[in-house]
Design a protein around this motif. Structure first.
Motif: not given
Length: 445
Positions: A176-190, A207-220
């Motif tokens: 209902s708020r555009g949640g199909r393929h990333g929504d608020e996440g698509l702001k990253i990078g842009r 003090d934790k190891p981390f995992f980052v999923w950086y999948a920007p809407f770029l150059p899309h």
């Protein structure tokens, strides 16, 4: 075909995690668990980087990453479409295994596609696919058992980030708020990198190891780069639409530099595994903005499925520009698990690409092309357009029932004919027979 698309039994989370916890340590030397960063380009051809030879597009940050890592220039994704491709990356499974073969369910809708009502209707039908996908553990789920924090930013088709096993993230997944393929996440990078930087600071504080999923809407698309970048490429490109796409590629590169610079500033580079890949290819239409041409995205040609794949881990992975060995995005999950001391899960087809023996032993990799819209989670074969096998020097494309362009088998000497202009199937029937048999054998596993 029933064998090919057999249903995979539900694995309860407890049993999966029990399996993971019991898996023996492998491959990499033991020590502190590395941080892991996946950098995922969105809609970019394999040769649209400086280090792959583009005459105009400038990508100095990715070029630097390529020079510092083991860079496979003959890398491929499992599908030339973002949702199934990304689902394979996060699970280490092929689309016919994890159930996501396309971007959207096929259904009739009175009104404009992608509007709010369509999104809500889609979500009800998509639930079957999401349920199948969520039967399989993701990399964040596996890493969580080892104490990792994880962050989702950018493209994500798997509902809320928590449903993918991430501890933190940007995508809410509410249709209902555009949640199909990333929504608020698509702001990253842009719109900046602060959400990732804040997460990294949090992980450091904990003090934790981390995992980052950086999948920007770029150059899309939309191809709306900063004007300074557009003006830079206008004199170099044949048309404005091409200039805009080229500028988007550099904009993406700038954000990659910002991310890797932050890793360096925090003193994390030596213990961080960085993996780079693109989800699928793209050839910009010279006359129509924001549009790709045939033979790239959604196509089995190399301009749709080929990508450089880079693994950088200082002191653990020796830098190499690798033009001979084949690799696939299916290997990312297995290689990541090896980096943290785990063997792959039973259904994973990939290899640990840092295992020289396994890499040398591999002779073939595979991909598949389905229609954009899916007809049913239990009948992916109905939208199968092509199955693909790549070896050296051959590449074969075997059409499926949904292929509207051709039912002709295509065989290319991909080393001599990288643009796939000369179909040699009729001249080499023995090669066609051998590779088709190998493809059938893999497909039925």
């Amino acid at each position: 075909m029933e064998k090919v698309f057999r249903s995979y039994p539900f694995k309860c989370v407890f049993m999966v995690f029990l399996l993971v916890s019991m898996t023996k340590v492998t491959s990499f030397a033991q020590g502190e668990k590395p941080n892991i960063i996946y950098i995922l380009s969105d809609d970019q051809s394999w040769n649209d980087y400086g280090f792959t030879g583009h005459p105009h597009i400038e990508t100095p940050n990715i070029d630097k990453l390529a020079g510092e890592g083991h860079t496979f220039t003959r890398g491929y994704v499992t599908a030339p479409l973002c949702s199934p491709s990304l689902a394979s990356i996060i699970t280490g499974l092929y689309p016919y295994q994890h159930g996501i073969s396309g971007n959207d369910p096929e259904f009739k809708f009175e009104g404009k596609r992608y509007n709010n009502n369509w999104q809500i209707a889609r979500s009800r039908l998509y639930k079957d696919y999401l349920d199948e996908f969520q039967k399989h553990p993701t990399i964040p789920m596996v890493l969580k058992k080892l104490g990792y924090l994880s962050f989702q930013a950018g493209k994500w088709w798997g509902g809320n980030y928590k449903e993918g096993g991430f501890t933190d993230g940007m995508t809410h997944g509410d249709p209902s708020r555009g949640g199909r393929h990333g929504d608020e996440g698509l702001k990253i990078g842009r719109e900046g990198m602060d959400p990732i930087f804040d997460f990294m600071d949090h992980a450091i504080d904990e003090d934790k190891p981390f995992f980052v999923w950086y999948a920007p809407f770029l150059p899309h698309s939309p191809h709306n780069p900063p004007d300074s970048l557009l003006q830079k490429y206008l004199p170099l490109a044949p048309t404005k639409s091409v200039a805009a796409y080229w500028a988007m590629c550099e904009w993406f590169d700038i954000t990659v530099g910002q991310l890797l610079d932050r890793v360096e500033e925090k003193g994390l580079s030596e213990n961080t595994l960085v993996v780079f890949v693109t989800d699928n290819g793209w050839i910009q239409d010279p006359n129509v903005p924001n549009k790709f041409v045939k033979g790239s995205k959604q196509a089995p040609q190399d301009m749709g499925i080929r990508t450089p794949i880079i693994y950088k881990w200082p002191g653990k992975i020796k830098p190499k520009m690798d033009h001979s060995n084949l690799t696939s995005s299916i290997d990312m999950a297995v290689t990541t698990m090896a980096a943290v001391g785990l063997d792959p899960l039973p259904d994973m087809h990939g290899i640990n690409v840092m295992d020289k023996k396994a890499l040398k032993k591999r002779k073939e990799i595979y991909s598949m092309d389905f229609s954009h819209d899916m007809k049913g989670v239990d009948v992916p074969e109905e939208t199968l357009e092509s199955r693909i096998l790549i070896t050296s020097p051959w590449k074969i494309i075997v059409p499926g029932v949904a292929n509207e362009d051709t039912q002709e088998v295509l065989l290319y000497n991909i080393l001599k004919d990288p643009l796939e202009e000369n179909n040699l199937a009729n001249k080499h029937p023995d090669v066609v027979k051998k590779l088709t048999a190998s493809l059938d054998n893999w497909w039925g596993k």
